[in-house]
Scaffold this motif. Structure first.
Motif, PDB file in Angstrom:
ATOM      1  N   MET A   1      31.065  30.295  37.341  1.00 21.12           N
ATOM      2  CA  MET A   1      31.568  31.368  36.526  1.00 21.12           C
ATOM      3  C   MET A   1      32.746  32.066  37.221  1.00 21.12           C
ATOM      4  SD  MET A   1      29.605  34.891  35.484  1.00 21.12           S
ATOM      5  CE  MET A   1      28.196  33.987  34.968  1.00 21.12           C
TER       6      MET A   1
ATOM      7  N   THR B   1      44.823  29.928  41.960  1.00 23.68           N
ATOM      8  CA  THR B   1      44.837  28.547  42.451  1.00 23.68           C
ATOM      9  C   THR B   1      46.175  28.131  43.036  1.00 23.68           C
ATOM     10  OG1 THR B   1      45.411  27.785  40.247  1.00 23.68           O
ATOM     11  CG2 THR B   1      43.076  27.798  40.822  1.00 23.68           C
TER      12      THR B   1
ATOM     13  N   ASP C   1      37.246  28.562  48.879  1.00 24.89           N
ATOM     14  CA  ASP C   1      37.060  29.889  48.295  1.00 24.89           C
ATOM     15  C   ASP C   1      35.626  30.394  48.442  1.00 24.89           C
ATOM     16  OD1 ASP C   1      39.677  30.391  47.437  1.00 24.89           O
ATOM     17  OD2 ASP C   1      39.389  29.283  45.571  1.00 24.89           O
TER      18      ASP C   1
ATOM     19  N   GLN D   1      34.721  30.739  39.808  1.00 28.01           N
ATOM     20  CA  GLN D   1      35.791  29.830  40.214  1.00 28.01           C
ATOM     21  C   GLN D   1      36.999  29.822  39.282  1.00 28.01           C
ATOM     22  OE1 GLN D   1      34.561  25.827  40.897  1.00 28.01           O
ATOM     23  NE2 GLN D   1      36.447  25.280  41.937  1.00 28.01           N
ATOM     24  N   PRO D   2      36.824  29.786  37.970  1.00 27.00           N
ATOM     25  CA  PRO D   2      38.011  29.776  37.101  1.00 27.00           C
ATOM     26  C   PRO D   2      38.837  31.074  37.171  1.00 27.00           C
ATOM     27  CG  PRO D   2      36.044  29.140  35.871  1.00 27.00           C
ATOM     28  CD  PRO D   2      35.587  29.587  37.210  1.00 27.00           C
ATOM     29  N   LEU D   3      38.253  32.149  37.675  1.00 27.15           N
ATOM     30  CA  LEU D   3      38.949  33.431  37.752  1.00 27.15           C
ATOM     31  C   LEU D   3      39.773  33.587  39.024  1.00 27.15           C
ATOM     32  CD1 LEU D   3      35.989  35.653  36.519  1.00 27.15           C
ATOM     33  CD2 LEU D   3      37.918  34.811  35.172  1.00 27.15           C
TER      34      LEU D   3
ATOM     35  N   ARG E   1      38.372  41.362  37.238  1.00 21.99           N
ATOM     36  CA  ARG E   1      38.061  40.274  36.304  1.00 21.99           C
ATOM     37  C   ARG E   1      36.710  39.638  36.634  1.00 21.99           C
ATOM     38  NH1 ARG E   1      43.665  39.253  36.951  1.00 21.99           N
ATOM     39  NH2 ARG E   1      43.289  37.500  38.352  1.00 21.99           N
TER      40      ARG E   1
END
Length: 109
Positions: free
Chosen positions: A1, A8, A18, A3-5, A63
């Protein structure tokens, strides 16, 4: 949940994982220790502090908190706590208390 935030953008040397860095940041926030005392298993402490500050300026932490709060829809309970450091000399200071044996002797008399 989470990781996409995370940002990159990769530039320069290969990024430290990370997850390791997040665990180092959480360790530091949980213990209240200085950044330089982050255990080496979390990667270089400079990486942890730099990412923490960079992500703070970029709004990444907000976020993440918003996403986690929304995903669990109020099912999360958090406890806020504080750590208070004892001064070096305060830990071994003599306590100013009366002798408890004297209390027992007076009560028996």
């Amino acid at each position: 949940m989470i990781q996409p935030l995370l940002p990159t953008k990769v530039r320069g040397v290969k990024r430290v994982d990370d997850r390791r860095v997040l665990n180092g940041i959480f360790w530091r926030l949980r213990t209240g220790a200085p950044w330089a005392e982050i255990p080496s298993r979390y990667g270089p402490h400079t990486t942890c502090v730099n990412r923490f500050n960079r992500w703070r300026r970029a709004g990444v932490w907000k976020r993440i908190l918003d996403a986690v709060s929304e995903a669990y829809a109020g099912d999360i309970q958090m406890i806020d706590s504080s750590s208070i450091r004892v001064r070096q000399h305060g830990a071994n200071a003599q306590k100013k208390m009366a002798d408890p044996v004297a209390w027992v002797a007076r009560a028996a008399a």
